[in-house]
Design a protein around this motif. Structure first.
Motif, PDB file in Angstrom:
ATOM      1  N   TRP A 109      58.949  54.677 -19.185  1.00 57.90           N
ATOM      2  CA  TRP A 109      58.018  54.696 -18.051  1.00 57.90           C
ATOM      3  C   TRP A 109      58.818  54.771 -16.761  1.00 57.90           C
ATOM      4  O   TRP A 109      60.038  54.549 -16.734  1.00 57.90           O
ATOM      5  CB  TRP A 109      57.126  53.449 -18.077  1.00 57.90           C
ATOM      6  CG  TRP A 109      57.852  52.144 -18.057  1.00 57.90           C
ATOM      7  CD1 TRP A 109      58.158  51.362 -16.980  1.00 57.90           C
ATOM      8  CD2 TRP A 109      58.377  51.439 -19.200  1.00 57.90           C
ATOM      9  NE1 TRP A 109      58.836  50.239 -17.359  1.00 57.90           N
ATOM     10  CE2 TRP A 109      58.979  50.253 -18.721  1.00 57.90           C
ATOM     11  CE3 TRP A 109      58.391  51.693 -20.568  1.00 57.90           C
ATOM     12  CZ2 TRP A 109      59.593  49.336 -19.564  1.00 57.90           C
ATOM     13  CZ3 TRP A 109      58.999  50.778 -21.405  1.00 57.90           C
ATOM     14  CH2 TRP A 109      59.591  49.615 -20.912  1.00 57.90           C
ATOM     15  N   THR A 116      50.327  54.614 -22.193  1.00 57.27           N
ATOM     16  CA  THR A 116      51.020  55.772 -22.754  1.00 57.27           C
ATOM     17  C   THR A 116      50.019  56.699 -23.429  1.00 57.27           C
ATOM     18  O   THR A 116      48.828  56.379 -23.553  1.00 57.27           O
ATOM     19  CB  THR A 116      52.060  55.345 -23.803  1.00 57.27           C
ATOM     20  OG1 THR A 116      51.379  54.841 -24.971  1.00 57.27           O
ATOM     21  CG2 THR A 116      53.000  54.288 -23.260  1.00 57.27           C
ATOM     22  N   ARG A 129      55.182  57.233 -21.445  1.00 58.46           N
ATOM     23  CA  ARG A 129      55.032  58.050 -22.652  1.00 58.46           C
ATOM     24  C   ARG A 129      55.592  57.299 -23.856  1.00 58.46           C
ATOM     25  O   ARG A 129      56.484  56.456 -23.722  1.00 58.46           O
ATOM     26  CB  ARG A 129      55.755  59.396 -22.501  1.00 58.46           C
ATOM     27  CG  ARG A 129      55.171  60.294 -21.422  1.00 58.46           C
ATOM     28  CD  ARG A 129      55.901  61.622 -21.356  1.00 58.46           C
ATOM     29  NE  ARG A 129      55.661  62.431 -22.546  1.00 58.46           N
ATOM     30  CZ  ARG A 129      56.302  63.592 -22.793  1.00 58.46           C
ATOM     31  NH1 ARG A 129      57.215  64.028 -21.952  1.00 58.46           N
ATOM     32  NH2 ARG A 129      56.024  64.282 -23.880  1.00 58.46           N
TER      33      ARG A 129
END
Length: 661
Positions: free
Chosen positions: A20, A155, A8
């Motif tokens: 992550w 992401t 993200r």
């Protein structure tokens, strides 16, 4: 082989924070992660990509010039990272465009072996002004070719913007990277005395604009609103560009200007203190302008030497009908050091209820007149009046829609001479109302508390620092991350003392306070000697005194990933008892605005990570046994591991929180 299972990204208008996680505890052979920034158009098509910059080399390599490579050369040996060059270019002091759409591609890498897909490295370059040509960035040591161990993970898409309606939130770059400053100041082959200060003071200067980032444009845009009047309450005012901004709009300006700064000199063997040293030139200029400019009204608010300060830095825009429309606030003083020398935030709130609350407070300040002492003299009997204090005991609350609420607090908010009891009092001090509210919200935190402060109190007591750490100590599931500017405010600070045998022990504060779930760091270079070595002999005078408040933010963020329960607090309030009892302050608490909370969380993590990295450098230098006089050279030594054992030492708590467990 384990894979990256979650990734993200979060961003404000300056930097991005990535996290992550993998589906195991370790990726065999992993030497880190190669991260690429992808630019996307409105159809989500990739228009450009760039590997993130990396400055820390492998063991056995050195980066003495502190030029960046990228993560294809020096991968990230963490499970989270901040993209510092999202807006700040890595090879020159210029900003990239705002409002871009980006995402990140992340892959684990290891030593290149037969059958592996190699990492193709794009050459990093810089323009050599002496040679007058573009040359490659270099480092010392043998290159280590890398290959991919995992498939790419992506992401979410983020927008790099300051606009989070009804807020426009901006953050300064400040003097965080002394290495970068050394390089840009040395581009002509030498660093002159006062060169840095001259850059920071000069309007429209390229380095000043780079360090101030979007804050100066936000201030200009605020005053570009048509019609109506501006009501300002300011603490420090000495920046030439901002003084000119006030002068340009003087005909529709009502200004309350407090005193700031003092100076000392010896007269006939005695020390004489002159108050309002910082604001005096601007005050003189503006009072003269008020005599010739119809519509310009100005009131002095002087607490000189009384122990109180008029610490506000806000402006309210009122339309032609007398309706308050928007307010500009935050931690940024109207000084060249506040704009370009410190870590600060400046925010615009386009909400009528919030603006009306600040306007009503401004009128209370105007009615609470203080006796104006003779120029430079100490103010006698200066103190906020009881009417003002009584009115400030409760907040103004507003509903912004979509589950978002706002509280505006103004201090001091205890009538009479109420102050915290002394240390010898039998009954502990009851928190002032605004601090009581902050403490209450902090106690409701479920997952995370982040803060970034200057000097709320000595040792962090009676402030959000002590509250956050104590909560983290009692609840190990709570993530507590903080950055503190002044060593006196650091948790664990010990004041100077004298032992029974007369030995003087100097004051001391740790660089960090570290537990499994708590990490608090103070703003510090490796040593003052290092800064002098990097910036020259003028550094102690120019940088350390210029940026005494290296972190000048006053920010608290709670549970930024919880859309309904997230909280962000900001303003001029230092988030300790003294601000509530003694100073003119404003404190804004926003609940339920996740995008704003995440933007401020990214800012806190940006500042925190910088100084945590500084602390790690110091630890590495200490482990190598480098003498103090040689510590500056040790920092260029690479310390990336050449084995996969780094994963066992890498903290995963924050990564898992931000990546989403």
């Amino acid at each position: 082989m384990p894979e990256i299972v979650r990734a993200r990204a979060f961003a404000n208008n300056e930097v991005a924070y990535l996290a992550w996680d993998i589906d195991g505890e370790k990726i065999p052979g992993c030497l880190g992660f190669h991260i690429v920034r992808e630019y996307l158009d409105d159809a989500d098509t990739i228009t450009e990509e760039r590997a993130l910059a990396a400055y820390v080399a492998f063991k056995g390599q050195r980066n003495p010039d502190w030029y960046p490579q990228n993560t294809g050369v020096w991968p990230i040996q963490k499970f989270n990272w901040r993209d510092l060059t999202l807006r700040r270019r890595r090879n020159e002091a210029k900003l990239r465009p705002a409002n871009e759409r980006v995402r990140y591609r992340i892959r684990a890498v290891g030593k290149l072996k037969d059958g592996m897909e190699p990492v193709l490295v794009a050459e990093e370059t810089h323009f050599d002004k002496v040679a007058k040509k573009t040359v490659p960035n270099t480092y010392e040591g043998k290159p280590l070719p890398l290959g991919y161990l995992t498939a790419p993970a992506f992401t979410n898409i983020i927008e790099v913007t300051a606009n989070r309606p009804p807020f426009v939130s901006t953050f300064t770059n400040g003097i965080l990277s002394t290495q970068f400053l050394v390089r840009v100041l040395n581009e002509d082959g030498k660093v002159e005395d006062n060169e840095l200060v001259n850059h920071l003071k000069t309007p429209k200067d390229w380095l000043r604009n780079y360090l101030a980032a979007d804050v100066i444009p936000l201030m200009h845009d605020f005053f570009a609103q048509p019609g109506g009047r501006f009501h300002a309450a300011l603490y420090e005012l000495e920046d030439e560009e901002l003084i000119d901004l006030l002068k340009a709009h003087a005909a529709r300006l009502d200004l309350i200007l407090s005193d700031a700064g003092s100076s000392e000199k010896k007269v006939a063997g005695k020390t004489v203190t002159t108050y309002d040293a910082r604001n005096a030139p601007a005050r003189k200029t503006l009072h003269a302008l008020a005599k010739t400019t119809p519509g310009f009204e100005m009131q002095d608010r002087m607490f000189s030497g009384s122990g109180h300060i008029g610490h506000n830095k806000f402006v309210v825009h009122v339309d032609d009908a007398g309706k308050a429309r928007s307010v500009l606030t935050g931690s940024t003083n109207w000084t060249w050091s506040g704009l370009a020398g410190q870590s600060n935030n400046c925010i615009r709130i386009d909400d009528e209820a919030a603006a009306e609350a600040f306007l009503a407070y401004w009128h209370r300040l105007k009615a609470d007149k203080q006796k104006v002492p003779k120029t430079g003299a100490k103010a006698t009997g200066a103190n906020q009046g009881n009417a003002l204090k009584e009115a400030n005991r409760a907040p103004v609350e507003a509903t912004l829609g979509n589950g978002v609420s706002l509280e505006a607090w103004f201090s001091p908010n205890m009538p009479g001479k109420a102050q915290p009891p002394s240390k010898t009092a039998k009954t502990p001090a009851a928190p002032p109302p605004d601090m009581d509210r902050l403490f209450s919200l902090m106690r409701k935190a479920e997952r995370a508390i982040f803060f970034c402060v200057f000097l709320p109190s000595r040792g962090g007591l009676n402030s959000i620092v002590a509250e956050a750490i104590n909560l983290g100590l009692k609840d190990t599931s709570l993530e507590v991350i903080g950055a503190i500017s002044d060593a006196q405010a650091m948790w664990g600070y010990e004041a100077a003392k004298e032992t029974a045998d007369g030995k003087k022990v100097p004051a001391w504060a740790p660089r960090t306070f570290q537990q499994d779930n708590i990490s608090v760091v103070r703003a510090t270079a490796l040593t003052d000697r290092n800064i002098v070595g990097e910036l020259g002999d003028f550094a102690l005078k120019e940088v350390l005194t210029t940026g005494t408040a290296i972190i000048h933010d006053k920010v608290l963020v709670i549970d930024p990933h919880d859309r309904e329960k997230c909280v962000v607090a900001f303003g001029s309030h230092n988030m300790g008892y003294k601000a509530s009892y003694s100073n003119d302050e404003n404190l804004v608490i926003v609940r339920g605005h996740q995008a704003l909370a995440q933007a401020y969380a990214v800012h806190v993590l940006d500042v925190y990570d910088h100084y945590r990295f500084r602390a790690v450098e110091a630890e590495v230098s200490a482990e190598k046994g480098k003498p103090k006089t040689g510590a500056a050279s040790a920092r260029w030594d690479g310390f990336l591991s050449k084995s996969d054992g780094w994963q066992e030492k890498a903290g995963r708590r924050m990564s898992r929180y931000f990546a989403g467990e």
